[in-house]
Design an enzyme around this catalytic site. Structure first.
Site, PDB file in Angstrom:
ATOM      1  N   GLY A  88      -8.159  -6.744 -14.538  1.00 28.26           N
ATOM      2  CA  GLY A  88      -7.794  -7.329 -15.998  1.00 28.26           C
ATOM      3  C   GLY A  88      -6.370  -7.512 -16.374  1.00 28.26           C
ATOM      4  O   GLY A  88      -6.208  -7.899 -17.337  1.00 28.26           O
ATOM      5  N   ASP A 145      -4.564  -4.742  -3.832  1.00 30.75           N
ATOM      6  CA  ASP A 145      -3.309  -4.998  -3.764  1.00 30.75           C
ATOM      7  C   ASP A 145      -2.247  -3.398  -4.156  1.00 30.75           C
ATOM      8  O   ASP A 145      -1.364  -3.601  -4.665  1.00 30.75           O
ATOM      9  CB  ASP A 145      -2.633  -5.875  -4.792  1.00 30.75           C
ATOM     10  CG  ASP A 145      -1.233  -6.561  -4.237  1.00 30.75           C
ATOM     11  OD1 ASP A 145      -0.759  -6.088  -3.202  1.00 30.75           O
ATOM     12  OD2 ASP A 145      -0.729  -7.175  -5.250  1.00 30.75           O
TER      13      ASP A 145
END
Length: 399
Positions: free
Chosen positions: A251, A276
Site C-alpha cells: 500500500g 523486497d
C-alpha cells in the site's frame, strides 16, 4: 528455538485451501516430508493435528528478500540461517536471498557464503538460490542502488558471478546495449531473467519479453512510467500473454487501486507477491544495512538518507492479507500469488507452492484473522506462534 517435530505420518485438519477451492473441513496427510494425500474426509494415521477453523495454505515463497530481523543478506551472509529461521514466523517456507547492485568484491565474498546455505532444510525457511538485482540496470531507474556499482550488461562478468553461487534470478534493464547477449547466457544456464530498474519503452520491453525475459521486478516501481501514449514496461507486461510480475502489496510502493488494476489485468497466475524486505523488517526505528548502503527505518517505510524509498518493511503474512483487501480476490487466488506462481517462476513448481500429493509438506496455518498460527516445513512442525500477535510493521519480535 521454535517447536519442531520429526517428519512422520501426520494428518493436519482444518480449512484446506486448494488451487481453486476452500474446503470447510479437510485433511492434509503428510509422510516423509511430503504431502501424501488430501481428503475432504477425516484421515486417522495415528497422529492428528486439528486446527479447527484455521486455514491450511501452501507455505509462502518470496522471490525478493534483501533481509529481515536485523540481517542483511548482502553484507552479513554468514547470518543467513538466522534469517531463515525467523522468516518462518511470517509464513514463508522458501525464499530467494537478494543482492542488489554491489562492487565485484562484495559478490566475491558474499555469493560463495550464500551458496553454502542454499537448499538448507530442517526446520527453517529454505533458500532456493540467489536473486541478483543488478548490477546490469539503468542508471535513470536505479532507485536505492548506488550509481557507482551499476555497470553495463557484461556477459563475462555475469559468467564469473554464476561460478560464485547458484544464481536463480537476475534483474536487468533489457533496453541496454549488450542485454540481449546476457539474456541468452542466463537462459542457457536456467536463470530466470526479470526486467526491472529499467527505462524500456513499450516496444523495447515487449521485444525483450518475446526474447526470453520472463518477469518484471516489483511492477511499477523503478521502471518506465505507464502513460496513455507510451505504456512503458508496465504496459508491455499487461499486453504480453506470458509476463509474470513481482508485486509489493504494502500500500506504499503501489497504491491499492493500482494493485487492484494489476490483478484485473494479470490474474492470480501472473502475479508473484514479493516483499523486497530489508534488515529493518520486524525491527524498530533506526539505521540498517542494505548491501553497501545505509537505510533508515521510519514508522512504516525505509529510506535512504536522501529520502528515497529503499526496500520495504513488508512480510509475506501482510502481503497475503493486503492482496485480499486490495483486490477482493479469493483465498485460493491469494495463495496462488503468494506460493504457486512464484514457485513456478523460479523452477520449483513441481515440488513447492501447492497443497497436492507429492509436493513438499511446506504448510502455513493461518488463523481466521489471517495471522500465522503455525508453520510446517518439510513435514516438521517448525514454528508455533504463542503470542497471538502478527509480525509486522509494529516491530514485534514474535519469539
Amino acid at each position: 528455538m521454535p517447536d519442531r517435530e520429526p517428519a512422520g505420518r501426520i494428518a493436519l485438519r482444518g480449512r484446506v485451501v486448494t488451487d481453486y477451492e476452500v474446503w470447510s473441513e479437510g485433511t492434509v496427510l503428510i509422510e516423509g516430508g511430503a504431502i501424501r494425500e488430501l481428503s475432504r474426509e477425516p484421515l486417522d494415521p495415528g497422529e492428528v493435528r486439528d486446527y479447527g477453523d484455521s486455514l491450511l495454505v501452501p507455505g509462502f515463497v518470496d522471490l525478493q528478500v534483501n533481509g529481515a530481523f536485523g540481517v542483511d543478506v548482502a553484507s552479513s551472509p554468514e547470518r543467513i540461517d538466522e534469517l531463515s529461521r525467523r522468516l518462518l514466523a511470517t509464513g514463508t517456507t522458501s525464499y530467494v536471498p537478494t543482492v542488489i547492485s554491489s562492487p565485484e568484491s562484495l559478490y566475491e565474498e558474499t555469493l560463495p557464503v550464500l551458496a553454502e546455505k542454499v537448499a538448507r532444510r530442517g526446520g527453517m525457511a529454505e533458500p532456493l538460490g540467489i536473486h541478483l538485482e543488478g548490477p546490469f540496470i539503468n542508471l535513470r531507474r536505479r532507485g536505492a542502488h548506488a550509481a557507482a556499482h551499476i555497470v553495463p550488461p557484461d556477459p563475462l562478468l555475469f559468467a564469473r558471478l554464476l561460478e560464485l553461487g547458484p544464481i536463480r534470478m537476475v534483474t536487468l534493464a533489457p533496453e541496454l546495449e549488450g542485454a540481449q547477449e546476457l539474456i541468452k547466457t542466463a537462459r542457457r544456464y536456467g536463470v530466470v531473467v526479470s526486467a526491472g530498474h529499467s527505462d524500456a519503452s513499450f516496444e523495447e520491453a515487449y521485444r525483450a519479453l518475446d526474447a526470453g525475459v520472463l518477469a518484471l521486478t516489483h511492477l511499477f516501481n523503478t521502471m518506465s512510467r505507464m502513460h496513455h501514449r507510451e505504456p512503458g514496461l508496465p504496459g508491455a507486461a499487461f499486453a504480453h500473454p506470458l509476463a509474470i510480475c513481482g508485486l509489493i502489496s504494502d500500500g506504499i510502493h503501489i497504491h491499492p487501486e493500482m494493485v487492484a488494476l494489476a490483478f484485473r489485468m494479470l490474474g492470480p497466475d501472473r502475479i508473484c507477491l514479493v516483499t523486497d524486505s530489508t534488515a529493518a523488517t520486524g525491527m524498530g526505528p533506526g539505521e540498517y544495512a542494505l548491501a553497501t548502503r545505509r537505510i533508515y527505518r521510519e514508522t512504516n517505510v525505509t529510506r535512504l538518507g536522501s529520502g528515497a524509498l529503499a526496500g520495504s518493511l513488508l512480510t509475506m503474512e501482510e502481503a497475503f492479507q493486503n492482496i485480499l483487501a486490495f483486490t477482493g480476490c479469493t483465498l485460493p487466488e491469494a495463495a496462488r500469488m503468494a506460493s504457486t506462481a512464484p514457485a513456478r517462476l523460479i523452477g520449483e513448481g513441481r515440488r513447492k507452492g501447492r497443497l497436492a500429493p507429492g509436493y513438499d509438506a511446506d504448510i502455513t496455518v493461518l488463523r481466521p484473522d489471517l495471522s500465522v498460527e503455525a508453520v510446517w516445513k518439510g513435514g516438521e512442525l517448525s514454528y508455533v506462534d504463542r503470542t497471538g500477535r502478527t509480525l509486522g510493521n509494529g516491530g514485534g519480535e514474535g519469539f
